[in-house]
Design an enzyme around this catalytic site. Structure first.
Site, PDB file in Angstrom:
ATOM      1  N   GLY A  91       0.811  -1.213   0.000  1.00  0.00           N
ATOM      2  CA  GLY A  91       0.000   0.000   0.000  1.00  0.00           C
ATOM      3  C   GLY A  91       0.844   1.262   0.000  1.00  0.00           C
ATOM      4  N   GLY A 116       2.460   2.399  -2.722  1.00  0.00           N
ATOM      5  CA  GLY A 116       2.495   3.000  -4.056  1.00  0.00           C
ATOM      6  C   GLY A 116       3.627   2.519  -4.937  1.00  0.00           C
ATOM      7  N   ALA A 150       4.884   4.359  -8.425  1.00  0.00           N
ATOM      8  CA  ALA A 150       6.214   4.989  -8.413  1.00  0.00           C
ATOM      9  C   ALA A 150       7.110   4.369  -9.482  1.00  0.00           C
ATOM     10  CB  ALA A 150       6.845   4.847  -7.028  1.00  0.00           C
ATOM     11  N   ASP A 173      -3.282   7.952  -5.743  1.00  0.00           N
ATOM     12  CA  ASP A 173      -1.919   7.413  -5.630  1.00  0.00           C
ATOM     13  C   ASP A 173      -0.994   8.034  -6.677  1.00  0.00           C
ATOM     14  OD1 ASP A 173      -2.946   5.812  -3.691  1.00  0.00           O
ATOM     15  OD2 ASP A 173      -2.221   3.923  -4.526  1.00  0.00           O
TER      16      ASP A 173
HETATM   17  O1  PMV Z   1      -3.329   1.854  -3.342  1.00  0.00           O
HETATM   18  P1  PMV Z   1      -3.702   1.757  -1.914  1.00  0.00           P
HETATM   19  O2  PMV Z   1      -3.881   0.375  -1.435  1.00  0.00           O
HETATM   20  O3  PMV Z   1      -2.822   2.583  -1.043  1.00  0.00           O
HETATM   21  O4  PMV Z   1      -5.156   2.397  -1.702  1.00  0.00           O
HETATM   22  C1  PMV Z   1      -5.758   3.232  -2.586  1.00  0.00           C
HETATM   23  C2  PMV Z   1      -6.808   4.040  -1.912  1.00  0.00           C
HETATM   24  C3  PMV Z   1      -8.253   3.630  -2.140  1.00  0.00           C
HETATM   25  O5  PMV Z   1      -9.016   4.764  -1.739  1.00  0.00           O
HETATM   26  C4  PMV Z   1      -8.616   2.446  -1.271  1.00  0.00           C
HETATM   27  C5  PMV Z   1      -8.557   3.298  -3.578  1.00  0.00           C
HETATM   28  C6  PMV Z   1      -8.480   4.480  -4.522  1.00  0.00           C
HETATM   29  O6  PMV Z   1      -8.460   4.229  -5.737  1.00  0.00           O
HETATM   30  O7  PMV Z   1      -8.463   5.634  -4.081  1.00  0.00           O
END
Ligand code: PMV
Length: 317
Positions: free
Chosen positions: A106, A108, A112, A153
């Site tokens: 989680g 990124g 990246a 992200d």
């Molecule tokens: O990519 P992650 O696992 O850090 O999470 C993304 C964030 C969410 O809100 C869960 C999904 C999104 O597309 O914004």
């Protein structure tokens, strides 16, 4: 063509994950203690584009990679998108990528990796990409990984500064009145964001009014957190993190381990803690005063975190 290198940081979501998919605001910050670097150098004539993932010991020749190859999405697809964007033919070029961002945590790493590859390739071709041009290209890669990403992200990783993000609008930067420290603890459990996002979608479809109310409250928390960061009134941030975590539990995206890590951090002196990102695995973040960073880190390790990073959210220069 000149030798060139480019990089992109990891990221953490401070407030608003999941609700951001439904139009609520979220706050994210770059995690600059970890990063991907991509170095491009000219290759021999006729070699084509060769991408070498140094940490994995993997080398891919872009023109020979099929879309179902294991490294296609992570390495080749970003390069293809840049070549299409620039309408450039396949160059004779060697790209070497290295990453210190833990994968599937989680943080990124996929976005990246894409951002660093795209930046290095475009720059080596003499057409460096602005952040505004790069961001939608990295979003295309995210769509392949996640299905229906909100775009937070790619945005925080490309701009590499704290962002206040509302889906479908230009990212807003905001001021940080007083620096603060977050610990980022990796549960060591990988959990595909695609699945938690799909589960939240099912919950929403089964009871839209209840879920919309939860999302709205998370949105209020993100707005209140932005005000607190801008005003430097950090006392309210910890409780906002705790409440955001409780709401994410209601969305069913926490886990016993994530709950335990958050509680451990609070018990050891953190001002607040929450899961960060897609949930059910990945990371938690904890707000700490500097003197408490070491004991909270030790407690998190003891409670099962496989690694604990620290990041300081600073006023923008
Ligand atoms: O990519 P992650 O696992 O850090 O999470 C993304 C964030 C969410 O809100 C869960 C999904 C999104 O597309 O914004």
């Amino acid at each position: 063509m000149v030798a060139i290198s480019a990089s992109a940081p990891g990221k953490i979501i401070l407030f608003g994950e999941h609700a951001v998919v439904y139009g609520q605001p979220a706050i994210a910050a770059p995690l600059t203690t970890v990063q991907v670097t991509a170095a491009a150098e000219p290759g021999p004539p006729g070699s084509g584009l060769v991408i070498h993932a140094a940490d994995l010991g993997q080398t891919v020749v872009a023109a020979q990679a099929a879309p179902d190859d294991p490294f296609f999405d992570a390495l080749v697809h970003p390069a293809q998108l840049v070549l299409e964007h620039l309408r450039a033919p396949m160059p004779d070029l060697r790209l070497t990528v290295r990453s210190t961002i833990p994968v599937a945590s989680g943080l990124g790493s996929g976005a990246a990796l894409a951002a660093a590859i795209m930046r290095a390739l475009a720059a080596a071709l003499g057409a460096p990409l602005s952040d505004e041009a790069l961001n939608p290209l990295v979003y295309e890669v995210e769509k392949r990984h996640h299905g229906t990403p909100s775009g937070i992200d790619n945005t925080v990783i490309v701009y590499a500064r704290p962002v206040y993000f509302v889906r479908g609008t230009a990212p807003q930067t905001f001021s940080v009145a007083r620096p603060f420290t977050l610990l980022v603890a990796d549960s060591g459990q990988s959990s595909p964001t695609r699945l938690t996002v799909a589960d939240v979608r099912r919950l929403h479809d089964a009871d839209p009014p209840r879920l919309d109310a939860l999302f709205a409250r998370i949105g209020e928390i993100a707005r209140a957190a932005r005000r607190a960061i801008e005003a430097g009134t950090l006392d309210s941030l910890g409780p906002l993190m705790d409440e955001n975590h409780a709401l994410l539990r209601e969305l069913t995206v926490s886990s016993d381990l994530l709950d335990r890590l958050c509680q451990t951090a609070r018990d050891a002196g953190a001002r607040g803690a929450k899961l960060s990102g897609g949930g059910r695995g990945g990371t938690i973040i904890a707000l700490v005063d500097e003197p408490d960073a070491a004991p909270v880190t030790a407690a998190l390790r003891q409670a099962g975190a496989v690694r604990v990073l620290s990041t300081r959210i600073q006023p923008s220069p």
